[in-house]
Write an enzyme that holds these catalytic residues in place. Structure first.
Site, PDB file in Angstrom:
ATOM      1  N   GLY A   2       0.838  -1.186   0.000  1.00 14.30           N
ATOM      2  CA  GLY A   2       0.000   0.000   0.000  1.00 14.30           C
ATOM      3  C   GLY A   2       0.869   1.230   0.000  1.00 14.30           C
ATOM      4  O   GLY A   2       2.079   1.145   0.079  1.00 14.30           O
ATOM      5  N   ASP A  28       5.809   4.129  -0.130  1.00 14.69           N
ATOM      6  CA  ASP A  28       5.458   5.550  -0.100  1.00 14.69           C
ATOM      7  C   ASP A  28       6.430   6.284  -1.001  1.00 14.69           C
ATOM      8  O   ASP A  28       7.471   5.736  -1.391  1.00 14.69           O
ATOM      9  CB  ASP A  28       5.528   6.095   1.337  1.00 14.69           C
ATOM     10  N   TYR A 135     -11.916  16.762  -5.321  1.00 15.51           N
ATOM     11  CA  TYR A 135     -11.780  15.548  -4.512  1.00 15.51           C
ATOM     12  C   TYR A 135     -12.969  14.613  -4.770  1.00 15.51           C
ATOM     13  O   TYR A 135     -12.798  13.427  -5.065  1.00 15.51           O
ATOM     14  CB  TYR A 135     -11.724  15.960  -3.044  1.00 15.51           C
ATOM     15  N   ILE A 165     -11.414  10.952   9.634  1.00 14.89           N
ATOM     16  CA  ILE A 165     -10.804   9.943  10.511  1.00 14.89           C
ATOM     17  C   ILE A 165     -10.013  10.636  11.620  1.00 14.89           C
ATOM     18  O   ILE A 165      -9.213  11.540  11.364  1.00 14.89           O
ATOM     19  CB  ILE A 165      -9.932   8.982   9.693  1.00 14.89           C
TER      20      ILE A 165
END
Ligand code: AKB
Length: 310
Positions: A2, A28, A135, A165
């Protein structure tokens, strides 16, 4: 495999604890600061570089990609072209590699897919989606693209529509819901907070442990249980800044809330729902949150206290 960001840096250690240290490859665009993520296998990777995506997938024999790179709502209004690339073309690259190497994909979406014409209260799973932000536009398109790759190529793409979150470990960046994390730091350090959203602006929020639980549970359920895929409404709490401040005052009675409204983020927040109906997630894959406003606030304050002062 990820990319990181707010969810990835907390999802990675959790996945490693479940599936084994060597079976989760984090990636990343730069080496992350998060020490727990640095401990395991890691690749530097830009989601725009499809050749590198393919070579990492091939090298590590990856079966499931968590596609987490994203430019959030407020930053996306500053840099719409960049947001289009990362949020949509980055996803397209991932889906193409997933098609070739037969990987499943977690494709996170957001409450930002909804817009002014969406029913505001108890927003249904299937409803009007005409977002006015870049977005939202990229995320609605990403949901449709995910469903297309499933029906056309049988790529197992699934996702949830994340609310704001809230985490004691990682800071959000560039979102409209960021205030719900900032307020805790300011409450503990300064006993006051200036809100950029008006009182009465209700938004769905979720504590990080529930966001991680939703991600893992959705990807683990048998495909046959799913009628929807991209993406499920998930909900756990919905509040405005006044209600959050009142909850914080139960722990810090002298806490003061004031206002300086940011018109850009206020306009975005006004176009989002005041609470999602997540019954499809509950029915199809047994979604159930563990935290509400009260338990999240108590846990955030106790975790941040020990982080800030020990
Ligand atoms: C944002 O505020 O942009 C994000 C989101 C709700 O997707 N936290």
């Amino acid at each position: 495999m990820g990319a990181l960001g707010q969810i990835g840096s907390e999802l990675t250690p959790k996945l490693r604890s479940i599936y084994g240290e060597d079976n989760v490859i984090a990636s990343d665009i730069r080496t992350p600061n998060y020490s727990r993520t640095n401990e395991g296998r890691f690749e530097i990777h830009d989601c725009m570089d499809i050749k590198k995506t393919a070579s990492i997938v091939k090298k590590h024999k990856i079966g499931l990609i968590y596609n987490l790179p994203a430019i959030l709502s407020a930053t996306a209004e500053k840099y719409p072209q960049r947001a289009f690339e990362i949020n949509l073309l980055g996803l397209y690259n991932t889906l193409e590699v997933a098609r070739e190497y037969k990987c499943a994909v977690f494709n996170p979406s957001t409450i930002g897919v909804f817009g002014d014409t969406t029913p505001k209260k108890n927003t249904p799973q299937d409803t009007i989606m005409r977002p006015s932000t870049m977005y939202g536009v990229t995320k609605v398109s990403g949901e449709l693209l995910g469903d297309y790759y499933y029906s056309r190529y049988n790529v197992d793409v699934r996702g949830v529509r994340f609310p704001g979150i809230i985490s004691s470990d990682t800071l959000p960046g560039g979102g409209t819901t960021d205030y719900a994390v900032e307020i805790f730091y300011k409450a503990l350090k300064k006993k006051k907070y200036t809100s950029y959203l008006k009182a009465g602006t209700y938004l769905d929020m979720m504590y990080m442990p529930d966001a991680i639980k939703a991600t893992i549970n959705l990807m683990e359920i048998e495909s046959a249980h799913l009628k929807h895929r991209n993406a499920f409404n998930v909900a756990s709490m919905c509040f405005d800044v006044e209600e959050l401040a009142a909850e914080i005052r139960k722990h810090i009675p002298e806490f003061i809330l004031s206002y300086k409204i940011d018109p850009v983020r206020q306009k975005i927040a006004d176009s989002w729902p005041d609470g999602l109906d997540d019954s499809e997630a509950r029915d199809q894959w047994n979604w159930e949150p563990s935290y509400n406003l009260e338990s999240m606030t108590a846990d955030m304050l106790s975790k941040l206290k020990s982080k800030l002062w020990h």
